[in-house]
Scaffold this active site. Structure first.
Site, mmCIF file in Angstrom:
data_model
loop_
_atom_site.group_PDB
_atom_site.id
_atom_site.type_symbol
_atom_site.label_atom_id
_atom_site.label_comp_id
_atom_site.label_asym_id
_atom_site.label_seq_id
_atom_site.Cartn_x
_atom_site.Cartn_y
_atom_site.Cartn_z
ATOM 1 N N HIS A 152 -12.529 -63.048 -8.394
ATOM 2 C CA HIS A 152 -13.623 -62.362 -7.711
ATOM 3 C C HIS A 152 -13.870 -61.054 -8.429
ATOM 4 C CE1 HIS A 152 -15.977 -60.473 -4.553
ATOM 5 N NE2 HIS A 152 -16.216 -61.708 -4.152
ATOM 6 N N ASP A 160 -15.476 -69.548 -1.708
ATOM 7 C CA ASP A 160 -16.091 -70.808 -2.133
ATOM 8 C C ASP A 160 -15.095 -71.923 -2.356
ATOM 9 O OD1 ASP A 160 -18.737 -69.981 -2.148
ATOM 10 O OD2 ASP A 160 -18.406 -68.899 -4.013
HETATM 11 N N1 ACO Z 1 -10.552 -68.990 -14.102
HETATM 12 C C1 ACO Z 1 -9.908 -68.594 -15.218
HETATM 13 N N2 ACO Z 1 -9.889 -67.326 -15.647
HETATM 14 C C2 ACO Z 1 -10.562 -66.419 -14.938
HETATM 15 C C3 ACO Z 1 -11.265 -66.755 -13.763
HETATM 16 C C4 ACO Z 1 -11.231 -68.092 -13.349
HETATM 17 N N3 ACO Z 1 -11.876 -68.481 -12.244
HETATM 18 N N4 ACO Z 1 -11.837 -65.650 -13.251
HETATM 19 C C5 ACO Z 1 -11.530 -64.634 -14.081
HETATM 20 N N5 ACO Z 1 -10.763 -65.109 -15.106
HETATM 21 C C6 ACO Z 1 -10.155 -64.319 -16.186
HETATM 22 C C7 ACO Z 1 -11.200 -63.666 -17.056
HETATM 23 O O1 ACO Z 1 -11.566 -64.541 -18.112
HETATM 24 C C8 ACO Z 1 -10.477 -62.449 -17.521
HETATM 25 O O2 ACO Z 1 -9.528 -62.867 -18.507
HETATM 26 P P1 ACO Z 1 -9.098 -61.879 -19.719
HETATM 27 O O3 ACO Z 1 -8.567 -60.633 -19.063
HETATM 28 O O4 ACO Z 1 -8.096 -62.662 -20.471
HETATM 29 O O5 ACO Z 1 -10.369 -61.603 -20.476
HETATM 30 C C9 ACO Z 1 -9.667 -62.035 -16.315
HETATM 31 O O6 ACO Z 1 -9.467 -63.238 -15.557
HETATM 32 C C10 ACO Z 1 -10.288 -60.989 -15.439
HETATM 33 O O7 ACO Z 1 -11.563 -61.419 -15.033
HETATM 34 P P2 ACO Z 1 -12.348 -60.557 -13.961
HETATM 35 O O8 ACO Z 1 -12.747 -59.267 -14.607
HETATM 36 O O9 ACO Z 1 -11.526 -60.498 -12.742
HETATM 37 O O10 ACO Z 1 -13.593 -61.447 -13.681
HETATM 38 P P3 ACO Z 1 -15.107 -61.000 -13.511
HETATM 39 O O11 ACO Z 1 -15.203 -59.846 -12.591
HETATM 40 O O12 ACO Z 1 -15.741 -60.878 -14.837
HETATM 41 O O13 ACO Z 1 -15.717 -62.296 -12.852
HETATM 42 C C11 ACO Z 1 -16.006 -64.017 -11.305
HETATM 43 C C12 ACO Z 1 -15.584 -62.564 -11.493
HETATM 44 C C13 ACO Z 1 -17.407 -64.234 -11.890
HETATM 45 C C14 ACO Z 1 -16.071 -64.330 -9.805
HETATM 46 C C15 ACO Z 1 -14.953 -64.905 -12.010
HETATM 47 O O14 ACO Z 1 -13.690 -64.715 -11.436
HETATM 48 C C16 ACO Z 1 -15.337 -66.376 -12.013
HETATM 49 O O15 ACO Z 1 -16.100 -66.819 -12.866
HETATM 50 N N6 ACO Z 1 -14.783 -67.175 -11.041
HETATM 51 C C17 ACO Z 1 -15.168 -68.535 -10.915
HETATM 52 C C18 ACO Z 1 -16.532 -68.642 -10.248
HETATM 53 C C19 ACO Z 1 -16.454 -68.342 -8.782
HETATM 54 O O16 ACO Z 1 -15.588 -68.839 -8.061
HETATM 55 N N7 ACO Z 1 -17.411 -67.522 -8.309
HETATM 56 C C20 ACO Z 1 -17.530 -67.191 -6.873
HETATM 57 C C21 ACO Z 1 -17.354 -65.724 -6.660
HETATM 58 S S1 ACO Z 1 -17.349 -65.356 -4.972
HETATM 59 C C22 ACO Z 1 -18.993 -65.415 -4.517
HETATM 60 O O17 ACO Z 1 -19.919 -65.206 -5.254
HETATM 61 C C23 ACO Z 1 -19.211 -65.724 -3.115
#
Ligand code: ACO
Length: 387
Positions: free
Chosen positions: A264, A321
């Site tokens: 998130h 979700d």
């Molecule tokens: N699976 C694998 N790796 C992940 C995921 C994931 N679901 N989410 C984040 N990461 C990784 C990133 O690639 C990043 O890795 P790094 O440090 O090696 O580069 C690290 O975790 C940190 O990422 P964040 O900064 O926490 O993520 P960001 O804020 O950019 O994105 C988001 C948040 C878009 C929700 C992301 O976690 C994602 O794509 N999740 C899957 C989609 C999802 O479930 N979205 C629903 C969100 S809730 C809503 O809208 C109601």
């Protein structure tokens, strides 16, 4: 943007490090347990839990404004039946000012005089639009709303009744739907709500601003994630995999391979809504006697990810979700309609945020700055001299 407090707001408090979510000060778990969607919508929009009279009046206003003008059906019928439900929904919402011109003048002072009615129209009709979109895509006749039915029961009636046979929702189904909508009612400055505020800051009316929010919600990283989760769980099921392949792919860091429903932008801890909805999943499926293999796949996947150093070190936990799709599927809502359900739920948050923008006497148009990383000054080169 992520490091910026983009606005002052009194609506929702979110502490992502500690997994805390409160609407107007009330913890989400208390609202989930004791309230329902309509009452929480009132709270989010007006700032206080309604008195019995306020609750009755608000409910009545929603009931009275559920029906959609017949002309609006033609807008929907102009779409191919296989168009994206979110595209249809945003088009219908953006057409609302045409049908309620006196409430949507693009003048804050005038629009705020009719705010209560405009808010009720938005909440009630977005629900009707979603049911209409579903029926249009299935080639079924539209069902008129019934004034005597509570909000969620009325939605289920408009979705699933037939002209010759009423659908009577089981109390468990209406309760589960209330919970799903309530858990989506607001979530601070997420992508779509910020969009509503951004558009609203130009003095755009409530309906136009919400329609922009619906567009923002349609993206797979935001409102579309619940569908992506279901696709992922279904693929795991079809492949007979235990989820290991998906976890490995998500850890590889390659684009398009994230573990959907995990992580998130703000929570660095459990999304409190995910806990509530995860528990409700068991209860609802049990009560409805549904054995959905995707639920056990989701649970196993969650356990495996929560033990995995990649997810632990990045503080990636299930978000709302991860389980919401499984509940919606149990209620008979098809996957392609999930994001529109999110929009019904999020409408109160959009409305409350627009209201804050519209009623702020010191408000200015939103106009963030950027960090310019392009060329420094260059002189024009005529086309003949360009290689
Ligand atoms: N699976 C694998 N790796 C992940 C995921 C994931 N679901 N989410 C984040 N990461 C990784 C990133 O690639 C990043 O890795 P790094 O440090 O090696 O580069 C690290 O975790 C940190 O990422 P964040 O900064 O926490 O993520 P960001 O804020 O950019 O994105 C988001 C948040 C878009 C929700 C992301 O976690 C994602 O794509 N999740 C899957 C989609 C999802 O479930 N979205 C629903 C969100 S809730 C809503 O809208 C109601």
């Amino acid at each position: 943007y992520g490091n910026t407090g983009s606005c002052d707001s009194k609506i929702t408090y979110l502490d992502g490090d500690n997994g805390i979510l409160r609407h107007r000060g009330y913890p989400i778990d208390q609202l989930a347990r004791y309230s329902d969607f309509v009452e929480t919508a009132y709270l989010v929009i007006y700032g206080e839990l309604p008195t019995p009279t306020q609750r009755k009046d608000f409910g009545l206003l929603l009931r009275k404004n559920a029906a959609v003008e017949t002309q609006m059906q033609k807008i929907l019928e102009g779409f191919p039946t296989n168009a994206s439900p979110m595209a249809m929904l945003s088009a219908l919402v953006s057409a609302l000012p045409a049908y309620h011109a006196d409430l949507a003048t693009n003048n804050f002072e005038k629009d705020m005089k009719h705010f209560d009615l405009a808010a009720a129209i938005a909440i009630s009709k977005i629900r009707t639009f979603v049911a209409m979109i579903y029926r249009y895509q299935k080639g079924l006749p539209f069902m008129f709303p019934k004034q005597e039915l509570p909000f969620c029961d009325n939605f289920l009636h408009m979705m699933f009744s037939e002209p010759y046979k009423d659908y009577i929702a089981m109390p468990e189904v209406a309760k589960a739907l209330n919970l799903v909508l309530l858990l989506h009612a607001d979530h601070e400055q997420n992508c779509s709500t910020s969009t509503v505020r951004m558009v609203g800051s130009s003095a755009a009316n409530l309906f136009t601003s919400i329609s922009a929010g619906v567009c923002a919600l349609s993206g797979p990283l935001h409102g579309g994630a619940n569908v992506a989760v279901m696709h992922m769980l279904q693929s795991i099921h079809d492949e007979g995999d235990d989820g290991t392949r998906f976890i490995a792919a998500a850890k590889s860091g390659t684009k398009g391979n994230r573990l959907m429903g995990f992580g998130h932008a703000v929570y660095r801890n459990f999304d409190p809504r995910a806990k509530i909805i995860g528990e409700a999943c068991d209860e609802v499926l049990n009560k409805l006697g549904i054995d959905d293999p995707l639920l056990s796949i989701a649970k196993n996947l969650e356990q495996a990810a929560l033990k995995d150093d990649y997810f632990i070190s990045r503080k990636l936990y299930p978000n709302v979700d991860f389980y919401s799709g499984i509940i919606m599927r149990a209620l008979g809502i098809p996957m392609n309609m999930f994001t529109t359900m999110f929009a019904i739920g999020r409408a109160p948050g959009y409305i409350a945020n627009w209201r804050e923008v519209a009623s702020n006497p010191k408000g200015r148009i939103y106009r963030p700055r950027q960090i310019y990383v392009g060329h420094t000054k260059r002189d024009y080169v005529s086309i003949a001299k360009r290689t």
